[in-house]
Design a protein around this motif. Structure first.
Motif, PDB file in Angstrom:
ATOM      1  N   ALA A  84      13.459 -30.848  19.715  1.00  0.00           N
ATOM      2  CA  ALA A  84      12.037 -30.972  19.424  1.00  0.00           C
ATOM      3  C   ALA A  84      11.697 -30.187  18.169  1.00  0.00           C
ATOM      4  CB  ALA A  84      11.230 -30.449  20.607  1.00  0.00           C
ATOM      5  N   ALA A  85      10.764 -30.709  17.389  1.00  0.00           N
ATOM      6  CA  ALA A  85      10.338 -30.036  16.171  1.00  0.00           C
ATOM      7  C   ALA A  85       9.670 -28.714  16.515  1.00  0.00           C
ATOM      8  CB  ALA A  85       9.383 -30.934  15.398  1.00  0.00           C
ATOM      9  N   THR A  86       9.981 -27.675  15.746  1.00  0.00           N
ATOM     10  CA  THR A  86       9.400 -26.354  15.990  1.00  0.00           C
ATOM     11  C   THR A  86       8.550 -25.874  14.825  1.00  0.00           C
ATOM     12  OG1 THR A  86      11.449 -25.347  15.176  1.00  0.00           O
ATOM     13  CG2 THR A  86      11.245 -25.650  17.551  1.00  0.00           C
ATOM     14  N   HIS A  87       8.460 -26.677  13.762  1.00  0.00           N
ATOM     15  CA  HIS A  87       7.676 -26.299  12.599  1.00  0.00           C
ATOM     16  C   HIS A  87       6.845 -27.484  12.132  1.00  0.00           C
ATOM     17  CE1 HIS A  87       9.990 -22.589  12.331  1.00  0.00           C
ATOM     18  NE2 HIS A  87      11.104 -23.316  12.399  1.00  0.00           N
ATOM     19  N   LYS A  88       5.796 -27.186  11.392  1.00  0.00           N
ATOM     20  CA  LYS A  88       4.974 -28.238  10.822  1.00  0.00           C
ATOM     21  C   LYS A  88       5.620 -28.763   9.547  1.00  0.00           C
ATOM     22  CE  LYS A  88       0.625 -26.314  12.571  1.00  0.00           C
ATOM     23  NZ  LYS A  88      -0.697 -25.746  12.189  1.00  0.00           N
ATOM     24  N   GLN A  89       5.347 -30.022   9.268  1.00  0.00           N
ATOM     25  CA  GLN A  89       5.905 -30.649   8.075  1.00  0.00           C
ATOM     26  C   GLN A  89       5.113 -30.251   6.837  1.00  0.00           C
ATOM     27  OE1 GLN A  89       5.856 -34.816   9.218  1.00  0.00           O
ATOM     28  NE2 GLN A  89       8.001 -34.731   9.813  1.00  0.00           N
ATOM     29  N   GLY A  90       5.824 -30.219   5.702  1.00  0.00           N
ATOM     30  CA  GLY A  90       5.191 -29.884   4.440  1.00  0.00           C
ATOM     31  C   GLY A  90       6.132 -29.088   3.571  1.00  0.00           C
ATOM     32  N   GLY A  91       5.824 -29.009   2.290  1.00  0.00           N
ATOM     33  CA  GLY A  91       6.614 -28.194   1.384  1.00  0.00           C
ATOM     34  C   GLY A  91       7.648 -28.977   0.605  1.00  0.00           C
ATOM     35  N   GLU A  92       8.220 -28.312  -0.369  1.00  0.00           N
ATOM     36  CA  GLU A  92       9.151 -28.930  -1.315  1.00  0.00           C
ATOM     37  C   GLU A  92      10.234 -27.935  -1.684  1.00  0.00           C
ATOM     38  OE1 GLU A  92       8.490 -30.175  -5.898  1.00  0.00           O
ATOM     39  OE2 GLU A  92       7.322 -31.355  -4.465  1.00  0.00           O
ATOM     40  N   VAL A  93      11.436 -28.423  -1.879  1.00  0.00           N
ATOM     41  CA  VAL A  93      12.584 -27.604  -2.265  1.00  0.00           C
ATOM     42  C   VAL A  93      13.177 -28.164  -3.550  1.00  0.00           C
ATOM     43  CG1 VAL A  93      14.963 -26.983  -1.667  1.00  0.00           C
ATOM     44  CG2 VAL A  93      13.177 -26.819   0.053  1.00  0.00           C
ATOM     45  N   THR A  94      13.536 -27.275  -4.472  1.00  0.00           N
ATOM     46  CA  THR A  94      14.222 -27.674  -5.700  1.00  0.00           C
ATOM     47  C   THR A  94      15.633 -27.110  -5.695  1.00  0.00           C
ATOM     48  OG1 THR A  94      12.180 -27.792  -6.988  1.00  0.00           O
ATOM     49  CG2 THR A  94      14.229 -27.538  -8.226  1.00  0.00           C
ATOM     50  N   ILE A  95      16.600 -27.975  -5.971  1.00  0.00           N
ATOM     51  CA  ILE A  95      18.017 -27.599  -5.982  1.00  0.00           C
ATOM     52  C   ILE A  95      18.469 -27.342  -7.419  1.00  0.00           C
ATOM     53  CG2 ILE A  95      20.368 -28.355  -5.462  1.00  0.00           C
ATOM     54  CD1 ILE A  95      19.185 -30.154  -3.282  1.00  0.00           C
ATOM     55  N   ALA A  96      19.145 -26.233  -7.639  1.00  0.00           N
ATOM     56  CA  ALA A  96      19.785 -25.953  -8.927  1.00  0.00           C
ATOM     57  C   ALA A  96      21.291 -25.963  -8.698  1.00  0.00           C
ATOM     58  CB  ALA A  96      19.328 -24.605  -9.483  1.00  0.00           C
ATOM     59  N   ASN A  97      21.903 -27.088  -9.028  1.00  0.00           N
ATOM     60  CA  ASN A  97      23.338 -27.281  -8.822  1.00  0.00           C
ATOM     61  C   ASN A  97      23.860 -28.031 -10.034  1.00  0.00           C
ATOM     62  OD1 ASN A  97      25.936 -27.726  -7.807  1.00  0.00           O
ATOM     63  ND2 ASN A  97      25.303 -29.578  -6.734  1.00  0.00           N
TER      64      ASN A  97
END
Length: 607
Positions: A84-97
């Motif tokens: 079951a989901a335990t957090h609310k949805q939202g946000g953004e991640v940027t990858i530096a690879n």
């Protein structure tokens, strides 16, 4: 490859059909199956075979806890990842690879040049196996599985209620189709399952899929359950995808994973959350930005300033440049495999196919110096047996390494060996080594290697190549030496099989799966083939014998132990894997681990 670079881990399989004799077999020249660029005509799938009811069954109990190791043959998986989901949805991640090139916007999961940008994000496996947590398993597209008593067949219970990202239902037929596609098009069989692991058939019946093998197959569970990405039959059975599934671009991938590509450009891939994802409430993160970096410098700067939150490359002076910049900046990079010099063993390369030349290089190189200067002490020195320490200590034969003279640099002996091959400081051997442009640590490491080799009579030229050019030359054997790091696995068997197994190789000019140096040794092949049926003590002895072949034949020269380069920022994003909670390999270039990381991450500001 085990590197923050977006490079391929494998390429399409070229099979060695002609056995080579002798312990020091260094030539190619055998016939091969169709390569990734050739394509082939689709044929009939394998004959139906059912597993027996013996063995134990994996439970799908709805928690994320892990069970026992896959290699034990117990048939037990971890409990379900469908929590079951335990957090609310939202946000953004940027990858530096750092990829060393701009994006091609191709996402074919059968093409190792591009699949690091699709597997985990878009495509998923049957079961996720965690190498950092005693092979703990998380059921993914298979909710459970059952081994037969003889461990020659396995029945997967395929998860119900899953949809492809285009809304079409996912079924057991998609799973069977994926494995049979790998039989019809050997270029897609990246782990030599049909040609080397003895896979005989893949059949769907109702909500189950049965894979049947010629012999005990628990050793290959990591490959077929964890590393094979399941593809949709309704996409890969038509048009260009059906004609050339190994080389098709797949520009708008349709998967079961947590994200979809929308959009892709040469400079950035944007992933958006899949609204049809089968785990309710997940992913928490709603967007992932994946800029194309050509060099470590800009990527490291974005990490240090917090512009990017997920890093996967070498950062020189990491304490001052990155960690000290913010209390939200963190790093954890566990060692998992090797970075090595790959000498071309094909007879067409007269110098590097000579054992004495390879022995001389292995003795002249100061691995500790390379680790300290080239990698800033962030990667340990490797050893000639190829056993990663201390992770796989029980497989390591220190006495054999020392007896062969590879326990420490020996320039005098190296000079003597090179002289026996006809080269000296007055008559130097000129060699080139290919690497990827923008990998500043590799450049620094190769500068040390070049300095080590010069006094014994080897002039080394470093060729920094764009990623695609490097890939092409590596796969087809167009090099004297290549600097490269392959993937690891639950035991040394997996990395060593990639590096040395002849069925992963191919003649010069054809694309090899791995074994890019073209090492062909039937006795070593037999050791790999005997590994699955051996008990634990027997498997340890087999690995030591394979390590002895590494010492005797010097098919590759391990330089440093490759780590999962990993930097992460916790200002807004939490849920990262850590040394205390290593729920997945942390680098953004690991597949399918990327998907596990993304399913754990959440935005604090969205809560």
């Amino acid at each position: 490859m085990k590197r923050g670079n977006g490079i391929a881990i494998l390429m399409a399989v070229g099979l060695c059909a002609t056995a080579c004799s002798g312990a020091d077999n260094t030539g190619a020249g055998s016939s091969s199956a169709p390569s990734a660029v050739a394509g082939s005509t689709a044929g009939a799938a394998g004959a139906p075979t059912s597993a027996s009811n013996g063995g134990s069954t994996a439970a799908d109990t709805g928690s994320n806890s892990a069970a026992g190791p896959t290699g034990s043959g117990s048939g037990t998986t971890a409990t379900s990842s469908a929590t079951a989901a335990t957090h609310k949805q939202g946000g953004e991640v940027t990858i530096a690879n750092v990829a060393g090139q701009t994006w091609s916007c191709q996402f074919n999961p059968f093409n190792p040049s591009v699949y690091q940008q699709s597997i985990g994000f878009v495509y998923e496996p049957l079961v996720y196996v965690n190498l950092l947590k005693d092979q703990a398993e998380t059921p993914m597209l298979a909710s459970s599985y059952t081994w037969s008593k003889d461990k020659k067949s396995i029945v997967f219970d395929i998860r119900q209620g899953v949809k492809w990202s285009d809304g079409q239902p996912f079924t057991a037929k998609d799973v069977a189709f994926t494995f049979n596609l790998m039989k019809r098009f050997p270029g897609t069989d990246l782990y030599s399952l049909w040609s080397g692991a003895g896979l005989q058939s893949a059949e769907a019946a109702g909500d189950q899929v049965t894979l049947t093998f010629a012999g005990p197959a628990t050793t290959y569970f990591f490959n077929f359950a964890n590393q094979v990405a399941i593809v949709p039959e309704h996409i890969f059975s038509t048009g260009a995808a059906a004609e050339h599934p190994d080389t098709w671009a797949d520009p708008q991938p349709v998967g079961t994973g947590p994200f979809m590509v929308s959009p892709c450009s040469a400079n950035n891939i944007q992933y958006v959350a899949n609204p049809n994802y089968w785990q309710p409430g997940k992913p928490y993160i709603q967007k992932v930005q994946y800029p194309a970096y050509l060099d470590n410098g800009p990527a490291n700067l974005d990490l240090a300033t917090g512009k990017a939150q997920w890093g996967s490359q070498f950062i020189p002076s990491i304490k001052a440049f990155y960690l000290a910049k913010s209390p939200d900046n963190h790093s954890w990079s566990p060692p998992v495999s090797n970075v090595a010099l790959y000498p071309n063993l094909d007879p067409s390369h007269a110098a590097t196919s000579k054992l004495a030349v390879r022995q001389a290089m292995a003795m002249a190189i100061d691995r500790s110096q390379v680790a300290l200067i080239g990698e800033g002490g962030q990667q340990p020195a490797a050893n000639q047996s190829g056993i990663v320490l201390p992770t796989f200590e029980k497989y390591y034969d220190a006495g054999a390494v020392a007896a062969a003279g590879f326990d420490k640099p020996n320039p005098a002996k190296a000079t003597e060996l090179l002289a026996s091959a006809g080269y000296s400081p007055s008559n130097p051997l000129n060699l080139s080594v290919i690497t990827v442009t923008g990998y500043t640590d590799w450049d620094a490491s190769l500068a040390v290697i070049k300095q080590n080799l010069a006094p014994i009579g080897i002039n080394l030229t470093v060729e920094d190549l764009a990623q695609q050019t490097y890939n092409s030359r590596l796969y087809t054997g167009d090099f004297d030496l290549a600097y490269y790091g392959d993937v690891g696995g639950p035991t040394p068997f997996y990395e060593l099989r990639q590096v040395l197994y002849s069925k992963n190789s191919a003649p010069i000019g054809k694309s090899a799966s791995t074994n890019f140096e073209r090492y062909l040794n039937p006795e070593v092949d037999k050791l790999f083939d005997s590994f699955p049926a051996a008990d634990e003590a027997g498997q340890v002895e087999i690995i030591k014998k394979i390590g002895a072949a590494m010492i005797k034949d010097v098919p590759v020269i391990p330089i440093t132990e490759s780590v999962d380069w990993f930097q992460y920022n916790t200002k807004d994003i939490e849920g990262w894997p850590t040394e205390q909670d290593p729920y997945a390999q942390p680098a953004a270039y690991n597949v399918p681990d990327t998907g596990q990381v993304l399913l754990h991450l959440y935005s604090k500001s969205a809560q």
